[in-house]
Structure formats: structure tokens, C-alpha cells
Design an enzyme around this catalytic site. Structure first.
Site, PDB file in Angstrom:
ATOM      1  N   PHE A  20       0.796  -1.240   0.000  1.00  0.00           N
ATOM      2  CA  PHE A  20       0.000   0.000   0.000  1.00  0.00           C
ATOM      3  C   PHE A  20       0.826   1.288   0.000  1.00  0.00           C
ATOM      4  CE2 PHE A  20      -4.264  -1.919   1.695  1.00  0.00           C
ATOM      5  CZ  PHE A  20      -4.478  -2.486   0.459  1.00  0.00           C
ATOM      6  N   ASN A  54       7.728  -3.584   2.095  1.00  0.00           N
ATOM      7  CA  ASN A  54       8.604  -2.858   1.168  1.00  0.00           C
ATOM      8  C   ASN A  54       8.124  -1.438   0.903  1.00  0.00           C
ATOM      9  OD1 ASN A  54       6.417  -3.943  -0.255  1.00  0.00           O
ATOM     10  ND2 ASN A  54       7.520  -4.042  -2.174  1.00  0.00           N
ATOM     11  N   ASP A  70      -1.690  -9.520  -4.014  1.00  0.00           N
ATOM     12  CA  ASP A  70      -0.393  -8.875  -4.278  1.00  0.00           C
ATOM     13  C   ASP A  70      -0.622  -7.486  -4.892  1.00  0.00           C
ATOM     14  OD1 ASP A  70       2.340  -8.499  -4.370  1.00  0.00           O
ATOM     15  OD2 ASP A  70       2.663  -9.764  -6.124  1.00  0.00           O
TER      16      ASP A  70
HETATM   17  O1  DOR Z   1       5.243  -7.347  -9.039  1.00  0.00           O
HETATM   18  C1  DOR Z   1       5.403  -7.138  -7.846  1.00  0.00           C
HETATM   19  N1  DOR Z   1       5.342  -5.900  -7.325  1.00  0.00           N
HETATM   20  N2  DOR Z   1       5.651  -8.173  -7.012  1.00  0.00           N
HETATM   21  C2  DOR Z   1       5.991  -7.991  -5.734  1.00  0.00           C
HETATM   22  O2  DOR Z   1       6.177  -8.959  -5.040  1.00  0.00           O
HETATM   23  C3  DOR Z   1       6.162  -6.632  -5.186  1.00  0.00           C
HETATM   24  C4  DOR Z   1       5.323  -5.698  -5.922  1.00  0.00           C
HETATM   25  C5  DOR Z   1       5.507  -4.234  -5.577  1.00  0.00           C
HETATM   26  O3  DOR Z   1       5.597  -3.925  -4.403  1.00  0.00           O
HETATM   27  O4  DOR Z   1       5.516  -3.432  -6.508  1.00  0.00           O
END
Ligand code: DOR
Length: 460
Positions: free
Chosen positions: A61, A92, A302
Site C-alpha cells: 500500500f 517494502n 499482491d
Molecule cells: O510485481 C510485484 N510488485 N511483485 C511484488 O512482489 C512486489 C510488488 C511491488 O511492491 O511493486
């Protein structure tokens, strides 16, 4: 305040029943009450199905730090409109959620802002085991065994051994092997063909990292959840790991890996660039088979918003990830409408299974005493996904233009209607999700229970 939801087909843990549900004090107070109950509010849900709110255990998010893509308010509004009443968010962000202090800061940020319930993973680094050991108020530990968006990465064996050996929270991971991805990227250096994304993040990359994680989990007797499984081969590995009988392993598929394949690059280009990458139609078929057989238990999104401007950069400057949180339930209801699965399975994969996988208290089921996080869906409502309607801050969907049958029409959080047919009650907020890890997860709480899943072999 006592609310009665009547005339719905209610999705109870053991199947659909034409029973009314009573809500009081934010919880489900009664199911199928007798006549004559005095109530303050009656919701007549004739023609609708009443489901537990969706628990999306894998979302990104972007707050703090990347809030031009998304923030906790826009994302949680998108959740409410999509029937998602609890989200578990990944570490992340910027800064990364890799200390207890940052975890608590994120919880603080979310409180009073989120329209649905929230929880946050703590991220692993090569040297933060003391933080991972001290963390509470979290579903578990997220490891990027392969790198994705952001700088989080733990791929050194000794660091992984330490995390699995010295921590007790459930672990989940992004499984793509870093050295395989780097070698493939070097071989294809200079490419600007997005289809090469699936050659760089190839089958072997996913398989090697998933095998490695399952081995770590088995040797350290550690609970482990495989995120966004994208290949048929991984489902075989997970099947073996579950069959080996220690009740430690669960796995998950995302709508994009179930519904898109490498064939969609021609039409959608970098919009469907994500990590793990898209695979073949045969892989999609095997993911469905694994879900239907109970080898994978969870469906989650995801949700990874990036702006359209970012996504339209030529490959490989385009970022990986796509938004999905407000369409995932409709996509799966549509799959049920098309006969790929049943509504009961959708509820299992999106509500009950993720709640039990992460030991969520009071979520995922319609039963007396559970939190009244509920969604009313119209299983025959036909509507087209449109970019202009998206509530996610990034404002687009890879399913733009897709007509789906089956949509949420009303979402309740803690017994109060937060969203109804496009309108919000701006006074409703979610709460911090609670985790009782002593419960031991999905298998320790009955696995598939009475749900009649077939065996993996028989489903082949
Ligand atoms: O495609 C992705 N984008 N896979 C992930 O595991 C992380 C995500 C992101 O945070 O953009």
C-alpha cells in the site's frame, strides 16, 4: 445497536444457508434468530449472498514513502469497495518495515485512517533477527528471497538459516531465485521486449526459490506460507511438502496468475509485468487445479500499485506489479459464475483460509462471536471494470473493459456499513487486526474441514 441482515443466502462455514444474521456490538450475536427479535436496523438482503469479509493477506500500500502511487486511505477505500475487510500489508515501503519501531509507527499511521481492518508484516533483512524475534502485533515475517520492488533481499543461505532457526512467527516469502534472475537478465541484457520478463523471472527461478524455502521450513520445523505461486511445478513441490505431514506449509495464488498468461503481453504489455512473472496457460490450469484440490489454500492479490505513467515506461524501466484489491472478489465471483469453482470455495480461499493461516482473531467466518466484517454480494450483477471507476490512487486496472458477473454491493466493518453501492459512510474506520499465533495456523485449525476437496492426483 442491533442490526438484522435477513433474506440473504448466508455463506456459513459448512455451506450456504437461508438464515438471518444478527449483529450487536460489532460482532455476530446470533444466526437464524427466531421471529420477533427487536432490532434497531434491518437490512433486507433479498437476492444477495452474505459472505465473511475478504481477508487479503498480500498487499503493497506504499505508505509511508511512496504515496504518489497509493496511501493507506485510498487503498483501504478500494478494499471496502471490493469487499475486502482486512488487509495484511507488506514491508517494502519507504522506510521498510524492518524494525519493531517502524512496525508500530505503521500501525499508528493506519489507525484512524483505514476504512477497513489492517495488519502489517515485519520484513527480514540479513541481520535483523533480534527485531523479528521481538515483533508482536504482526501476522508474521516477510522474506524477499528474490528481490522485487524495493531493496529488501535476503538470499544468503546463512542468513536464511538464522531466520528460520531463531524466530517463531510464521514466515512467508517472495520466492524467485536471485542468482537465476540475474543470470537470465545478463543473458537478455538490452532487451526491451516485456515478454522477456517471463524469460528472466522464469520457471526455474520460481521453482529453485520455492524448493529452497520449503527445505528451510522442513528442517527448522517452521510454519511457512508460499506467496503468489506462479508455476505448476511449484504446486507439485507444495503438494509433497504438505503430504509429508507436518502441517507447516500453506500456499497462495493471485488472480493475475490464475487469469493472465504470457499470451497477454501482446495485448497488455507492461501493465501485466509483475513479479513473479506471468507463466503459461498450462501453469494457469495447474494453479486452478491446485486450488481446487486444496494444495493451495489462499487467493490474495499482491495489490502493487504503480502509476500508469510509470507502467507505460518501456521495458525494463517499467515497474513490476498491478492493482487488484477492489476487483479480486468480483474476479473470483465471476470465476464461480463461469463454473471454474464454487462460491463456497471462493469464500474458503479468500476469507476463512487466509484468516486461519495468519491466526487472525474473529475474522474469515460467519459464526456467533466473530467480528461482523461482512460483504453482501449480488452474484448475478453484471458490470464492467473501468479505469475511471477505480478508487486505488493509481487509477487503473489491468481488467479495464472486462465484464464480470458477481459483485460486492455492500461492505460492513465491525458491524457498520462502510460502503454501499459506490457510497461511503465517512465515519466508519477499521481496527488493528489481532493475531493469536498459539492457534498454530491453517492445518492446526482443521485445514479444509468439511469442505469436500478432492485429492491432487484425482483432480489431475
Ligand atoms: O510485481 C510485484 N510488485 N511483485 C511484488 O512482489 C512486489 C510488488 C511491488 O511492491 O511493486
Amino acid at each position: 445497536m442491533r442490526t438484522l441482515i435477513k433474506n440473504a443466502t448466508t455463506m456459513l462455514p459448512d455451506g450456504p444457508q437461508p438464515v438471518a444474521v444478527v449483529i450487536e456490538g460489532g460482532r455476530i450475536a446470533d444466526i437464524d434468530p427466531g421471529p420477533g427479535l427487536a432490532v434497531d436496523e434491518t437490512i433486507d438482503a433479498t437476492g444477495l449472498h452474505l459472505l465473511p469479509g475478504v481477508v487479503d493477506d498480500q498487499v503493497h500500500f506504499r505508505e509511508p514513502g511512496l504515496t504518489h502511487k497509493e496511501d493507506l486511505e485510498t487503498a483501504s477505500r478500494a478494499c471496502a469497495a471490493g469487499g475486502v475487510t482486512t488487509f495484511l500489508e507488506m514491508p517494502n515501503t519507504s522506510p521498510t518495515t524492518t524494525t519493531v519501531e517502524r512496525l508500530h509507527a505503521k500501525l499508528e499511521l493506519a489507525s484512524g485512517k483505514c476504512r477497513v481492518n489492517y495488519g502489517f508484516y515485519i520484513g527480514a533483512t540479513p541481520d535483523n533477527v533480534p527485531e523479528l524475534r521481538a515483533a508482536q502485533r504482526t501476522p508474521g515475517i516477510k522474506i524477499f528471497i528474490g528481490s522485487s520492488t524495493g531493496a529488501l533481499l535476503v538470499d544468503e543461505q546463512s542468513a536464511l538459516e538464522r531466520i528460520f532457526a531463531e524466530t517463531t512467527l510464521p514466515i512467508t516469502a517472495h520466492c524467485e531465485d536471485e542468482s537465476t534472475v540475474r543470470a537470465n537478465a545478463a543473458r537478455l541484457a538490452g532487451t526491451c521486449d516485456v515478454a522477456d520478463h517471463s524469460r528472466i523471472r522464469d520457471h526455474a527461478a520460481a521453482l529453485i526459490a520455492t524448493r529452497r524455502s520449503l527445505d528451510l521450513a522442513a528442517r527448522h520445523n517452521h510454519r511457512f506460507h508460499v506467496l503468489h505461486v506462479s508455476t505448476g511445478e511449484e504446486t507439485s513441490l507444495i503438494h509433497q511438502a504438505i503430504a509429508s505431514g507436518r502441517g507447516l506449509i500453506t500456499g497462495e495464488a493471485c488472480p493475475h496468475h490464475l487469469l493472465f498468461s504470457v499470451d497477454d503481453y501482446d495485448r497488455l504489455g507492461t501493465l501485466v509485468q509483475m513479479n513473479p512473472s506471468l507463466k503459461t496457460r498450462e501453469d494457469c490450469r495447474r494453479l486452478w487445479q491446485a486450488l481446487n484440490a486444496g494444495v493451495l489454500q489462499v487467493v490474495a492479490t499482491d495489490h502493487a500499485p504503480h502509476t500508469l505513467e510509470e507502467k507505460r515506461r518501456p521495458y525494463p524501466d517499467s515497474p513490476s506489479g498491478l492493482p487488484a484489491v477492489e476487483n479480486s472478489l468480483a474476479l473470483m465471483l465471476n470465476a464461480a459464475h463461469e463454473g471454474r469453482c464454487t462460491l463456497q470455495q471462493v469464500v474458503h480461499w479468500m476469507c476463512d483460509a487466509p484468516a486461519r493461516t495468519w491466526d487472525l482473531v474473529g475474522k474469515g467466518r460467519i459464526e456467533v462471536g466473530a467480528d461482523a466484517d461482512l460483504v453482501l454480494v449480488d452474484a448475478s450483477l453484471k458490470k464492467t471494470v473501468r479505469n475511471v471507476d477505480q478508487l486505488t490512487k493509481c487509477g487503473w486496472s489491468p481488467w479495464d473493459g472486462c465484464e464480470l458477473v458477481g459483485w460486492p454491493v455492500r461492505t460492513l466493518v465491525g458491524g457498520r456499513t462502510v460502503w454501499r453501492e459506490g457510497r461511503f459512510d465517512e465515519s466508519v474506520r477499521g481496527a488493528e487486526a489481532r493475531f493469536d499465533h498459539a492457534r498454530g495456523g491453517y492445518w492446526a485449525t482443521g485445514g479444509h474441514g468439511a469442505t469436500p476437496f478432492s485429492s491432487f492426483e484425482a483432480a489431475g
